[in-house]
Motif scaffolding. Structure first.
Motif, PDB file in Angstrom:
ATOM      1  N   HIS A  14     -16.159   1.789  11.027  1.00 16.68           N
ATOM      2  CA  HIS A  14     -16.551   2.592   9.753  1.00 16.68           C
ATOM      3  C   HIS A  14     -15.639   2.474   8.783  1.00 16.68           C
ATOM      4  O   HIS A  14     -16.261   2.695   7.375  1.00 16.68           O
ATOM      5  N   ILE A  15     -14.513   1.787   8.828  1.00 18.16           N
ATOM      6  CA  ILE A  15     -13.778   1.465   7.558  1.00 18.16           C
ATOM      7  C   ILE A  15     -13.915  -0.068   7.176  1.00 18.16           C
ATOM      8  O   ILE A  15     -13.081  -0.427   6.549  1.00 18.16           O
ATOM      9  N   THR A  16     -14.691  -0.770   7.824  1.00 17.59           N
ATOM     10  CA  THR A  16     -14.911  -2.100   7.665  1.00 17.59           C
ATOM     11  C   THR A  16     -16.161  -2.482   7.044  1.00 17.59           C
ATOM     12  O   THR A  16     -17.088  -1.739   6.928  1.00 17.59           O
ATOM     13  N   CYS A  17     -15.959  -3.268   5.940  1.00 17.91           N
ATOM     14  CA  CYS A  17     -17.158  -3.771   5.147  1.00 17.91           C
ATOM     15  C   CYS A  17     -17.883  -4.889   5.859  1.00 17.91           C
ATOM     16  O   CYS A  17     -17.318  -5.858   6.259  1.00 17.91           O
ATOM     17  N   ARG A  18     -19.212  -4.789   6.246  1.00 16.19           N
ATOM     18  CA  ARG A  18     -20.040  -5.522   7.151  1.00 16.19           C
ATOM     19  C   ARG A  18     -20.331  -6.585   6.264  1.00 16.19           C
ATOM     20  O   ARG A  18     -20.640  -7.885   6.795  1.00 16.19           O
ATOM     21  N   LEU A  19     -20.146  -6.908   5.094  1.00 15.93           N
ATOM     22  CA  LEU A  19     -20.431  -7.946   4.263  1.00 15.93           C
ATOM     23  C   LEU A  19     -19.470  -8.873   4.194  1.00 15.93           C
ATOM     24  O   LEU A  19     -19.508 -10.195   4.446  1.00 15.93           O
ATOM     25  N   CYS A  20     -18.277  -8.695   4.086  1.00 21.39           N
ATOM     26  CA  CYS A  20     -17.008  -9.352   4.287  1.00 21.39           C
ATOM     27  C   CYS A  20     -16.281  -9.261   5.614  1.00 21.39           C
ATOM     28  O   CYS A  20     -15.174 -10.339   5.800  1.00 21.39           O
ATOM     29  N   LEU A  24     -12.617  -1.902   3.752  1.00 28.14           N
ATOM     30  CA  LEU A  24     -13.119  -1.701   2.487  1.00 28.14           C
ATOM     31  C   LEU A  24     -12.240  -1.595   1.398  1.00 28.14           C
ATOM     32  O   LEU A  24     -11.007  -0.945   1.642  1.00 28.14           O
ATOM     33  N   ILE A  25     -12.454  -2.344   0.339  1.00 32.90           N
ATOM     34  CA  ILE A  25     -11.606  -2.368  -0.841  1.00 32.90           C
ATOM     35  C   ILE A  25     -12.712  -1.602  -1.917  1.00 32.90           C
ATOM     36  O   ILE A  25     -13.540  -2.522  -2.220  1.00 32.90           O
ATOM     37  N   ASP A  26     -12.206  -0.549  -2.588  1.00 28.61           N
ATOM     38  CA  ASP A  26     -13.066  -0.132  -3.860  1.00 28.61           C
ATOM     39  C   ASP A  26     -14.472   0.325  -3.070  1.00 28.61           C
ATOM     40  O   ASP A  26     -15.470  -0.154  -3.686  1.00 28.61           O
ATOM     41  N   ALA A  27     -14.262   0.983  -2.145  1.00 23.62           N
ATOM     42  CA  ALA A  27     -15.401   1.541  -1.222  1.00 23.62           C
ATOM     43  C   ALA A  27     -16.462   1.840  -2.337  1.00 23.62           C
ATOM     44  O   ALA A  27     -16.340   2.767  -2.966  1.00 23.62           O
ATOM     45  N   THR A  28     -17.647   1.511  -1.819  1.00 20.49           N
ATOM     46  CA  THR A  28     -18.885   1.866  -2.704  1.00 20.49           C
ATOM     47  C   THR A  28     -20.006   2.303  -1.817  1.00 20.49           C
ATOM     48  O   THR A  28     -20.268   1.377  -0.923  1.00 20.49           O
ATOM     49  N   THR A  29     -20.776   3.244  -1.877  1.00 14.84           N
ATOM     50  CA  THR A  29     -21.745   3.833  -0.982  1.00 14.84           C
ATOM     51  C   THR A  29     -23.183   3.934  -1.525  1.00 14.84           C
ATOM     52  O   THR A  29     -23.292   4.194  -2.588  1.00 14.84           O
ATOM     53  N   VAL A  30     -24.027   3.380  -0.809  1.00  6.54           N
ATOM     54  CA  VAL A  30     -25.512   3.483  -1.099  1.00  6.54           C
ATOM     55  C   VAL A  30     -25.898   4.821  -1.187  1.00  6.54           C
ATOM     56  O   VAL A  30     -25.716   5.445  -0.163  1.00  6.54           O
ATOM     57  N   THR A  31     -26.286   5.445  -2.323  1.00  9.68           N
ATOM     58  CA  THR A  31     -26.834   6.814  -2.458  1.00  9.68           C
ATOM     59  C   THR A  31     -27.834   7.236  -1.418  1.00  9.68           C
ATOM     60  O   THR A  31     -27.790   8.276  -0.970  1.00  9.68           O
ATOM     61  N   GLU A  32     -29.034   6.463  -1.260  1.00  7.19           N
ATOM     62  CA  GLU A  32     -30.035   6.614  -0.460  1.00  7.19           C
ATOM     63  C   GLU A  32     -29.357   6.669   1.157  1.00  7.19           C
ATOM     64  O   GLU A  32     -30.051   7.730   1.781  1.00  7.19           O
ATOM     65  N   CYS A  33     -28.649   5.736   1.557  1.00  6.76           N
ATOM     66  CA  CYS A  33     -28.625   5.808   3.320  1.00  6.76           C
ATOM     67  C   CYS A  33     -27.168   6.038   3.529  1.00  6.76           C
ATOM     68  O   CYS A  33     -26.858   6.110   4.594  1.00  6.76           O
ATOM     69  N   LEU A  34     -26.099   5.975   2.529  1.00  7.55           N
ATOM     70  CA  LEU A  34     -24.683   6.367   2.792  1.00  7.55           C
ATOM     71  C   LEU A  34     -24.042   5.201   3.524  1.00  7.55           C
ATOM     72  O   LEU A  34     -22.932   5.836   4.042  1.00  7.55           O
ATOM     73  N   HIS A  35     -24.681   4.209   3.487  1.00  6.83           N
ATOM     74  CA  HIS A  35     -23.856   3.104   4.036  1.00  6.83           C
ATOM     75  C   HIS A  35     -22.845   2.365   3.029  1.00  6.83           C
ATOM     76  O   HIS A  35     -23.068   2.497   1.586  1.00  6.83           O
ATOM     77  N   ASP A  71     -16.930   5.449  -3.805  1.00  6.27           N
ATOM     78  CA  ASP A  71     -16.751   6.411  -2.854  1.00  6.27           C
ATOM     79  C   ASP A  71     -15.205   6.539  -2.572  1.00  6.27           C
ATOM     80  O   ASP A  71     -14.493   6.048  -1.752  1.00  6.27           O
ATOM     81  N   ARG A  72     -14.765   7.617  -3.302  1.00  3.14           N
ATOM     82  CA  ARG A  72     -13.205   7.584  -3.317  1.00  3.14           C
ATOM     83  C   ARG A  72     -12.731   8.338  -2.145  1.00  3.14           C
ATOM     84  O   ARG A  72     -11.668   7.803  -1.447  1.00  3.14           O
ATOM     85  N   THR A  73     -13.414   9.384  -1.709  1.00  2.99           N
ATOM     86  CA  THR A  73     -13.030   9.900  -0.440  1.00  2.99           C
ATOM     87  C   THR A  73     -12.787   8.746   0.805  1.00  2.99           C
ATOM     88  O   THR A  73     -12.092   8.789   1.509  1.00  2.99           O
ATOM     89  N   PHE A 223     -25.839   3.628 -17.739  1.00  3.65           N
ATOM     90  CA  PHE A 223     -25.899   3.287 -16.323  1.00  3.65           C
ATOM     91  C   PHE A 223     -24.722   3.707 -15.772  1.00  3.65           C
ATOM     92  O   PHE A 223     -24.056   2.785 -15.412  1.00  3.65           O
ATOM     93  N   LYS A 224     -24.131   4.911 -15.771  1.00  2.92           N
ATOM     94  CA  LYS A 224     -22.738   5.035 -15.403  1.00  2.92           C
ATOM     95  C   LYS A 224     -22.377   4.502 -14.037  1.00  2.92           C
ATOM     96  O   LYS A 224     -21.329   3.998 -13.823  1.00  2.92           O
ATOM     97  N   LYS A 225     -23.195   4.468 -12.867  1.00  3.81           N
ATOM     98  CA  LYS A 225     -22.671   3.971 -11.671  1.00  3.81           C
ATOM     99  C   LYS A 225     -22.725   2.389 -11.766  1.00  3.81           C
ATOM    100  O   LYS A 225     -22.491   2.091 -10.666  1.00  3.81           O
TER     101      LYS A 225
END
Ligand SMILES: [Zn+2]
Ligand SMILES: [Zn+2]
Length: 239
Positions: A14-20, A24-35, A71-73, A223-225
């Motif tokens: 859960h704390i690993t990025c699937r892409l790299c 996670l560095i500078d964790a960023t979450t998809v608002t729709e699915c929360l991945h 995703d600061r948390t 587009f703030k985000k």
């Protein structure tokens, strides 16, 4: 003992990025699915795709970057669980600026923000030893303002046939870095004789060199985000 190992292993996923595959560095979450992914990994991925890399839902047909958020948390959790990661990331960022011969903007050092040091023309292009710049940097500056600590993701596009595009146009830097920083960065990458030959634009308006990226995002970017899209070109009188 066994239970504990399984739990840690579970958390890891859960704390690993699937892409790299890294933490996670500078964790960023998809608002729709929360991945969640590293911001730079996800932004790069969404240049070519509009779906979530994990669950493949369509994030948005044409503007997926507007539907992801810092995703600061999650990032706090990752830094708490992985000893040394935060320090290593801060070191990487310092190294990044140092290699380019640029001053290290405030939050890459994990410190209070200051626009001041970036505006002083006498310090242009200088790299200082950590210690001395730290001290100057902290004088009279407010500490720990959370608004100053989120880095800004930027896409630097060339919009002139007179200049090359950047090999890596997606960059991430301190919100307290200034337009001047970006000009120096581009000038260095393109081997220009002076950063003064460049203009940087946001929404087709030329940006003043002393503006911080934070200021640009707040005043010019709707587009703030989404990552900040900037264009560069030779100064008008050089065209
Ligand atoms: Zn990643
Ligand atoms: Zn997803």
């Amino acid at each position: 003992m066994l239970t504990r190992k399984i739990k840690l292993w579970d958390i890891n996923a859960h704390i690993t990025c699937r892409l790299c595959g890294g933490y996670l560095i500078d964790a960023t979450t998809v608002t729709e699915c929360l991945h969640t992914f590293c911001r730079s990994c996800l932004v790069k991925y969404l240049e070519e795709n509009n779906t979530c890399p994990t669950c493949r839902i369509v994030i948005h047909q044409s503007h997926p970057l507007q539907y992801i958020g810092h995703d600061r948390t999650m990032q706090d959790i990752v830094y708490k669980l992985v000893p040394g990661l935060q320090e290593a990331e801060a070191r990487n960022q310092r190294e990044f600026y140092r290699k380019l011969g640029l001053e290290v903007p405030g939050d890459a050092k994990g410190e209070a923000c200051s626009a001041k040091q970036h505006l002083d023309p006498h310090r242009d292009g200088e790299t200082k030893a950590d210690d001395s710049s730290n001290k100057e940097h902290l004088q009279g500056q407010p500490r720990g303002d959370p608004r100053c600590t989120s880095p800004v993701s930027i896409c630097l596009e060339c919009n002139s046939s007179k200049l090359r595009g950047l090999k890596r146009k997606w960059i991430r830097c301190s919100a307290q870095a200034t337009v001047l920083h970006l000009k120096k960065f581009i000038a260095k990458k393109l081997n220009l004789s002076s950063f003064n030959e460049l203009d940087i634009l946001c929404n087709e308006e030329i940006l003043g060199k002393d503006h911080t990226l934070k200021f640009v995002v707040v005043t010019r970017w709707r587009f703030k985000k989404a990552p900040l899209l900037l264009h560069y070109r030779p100064k008008m009188d050089l065209l």
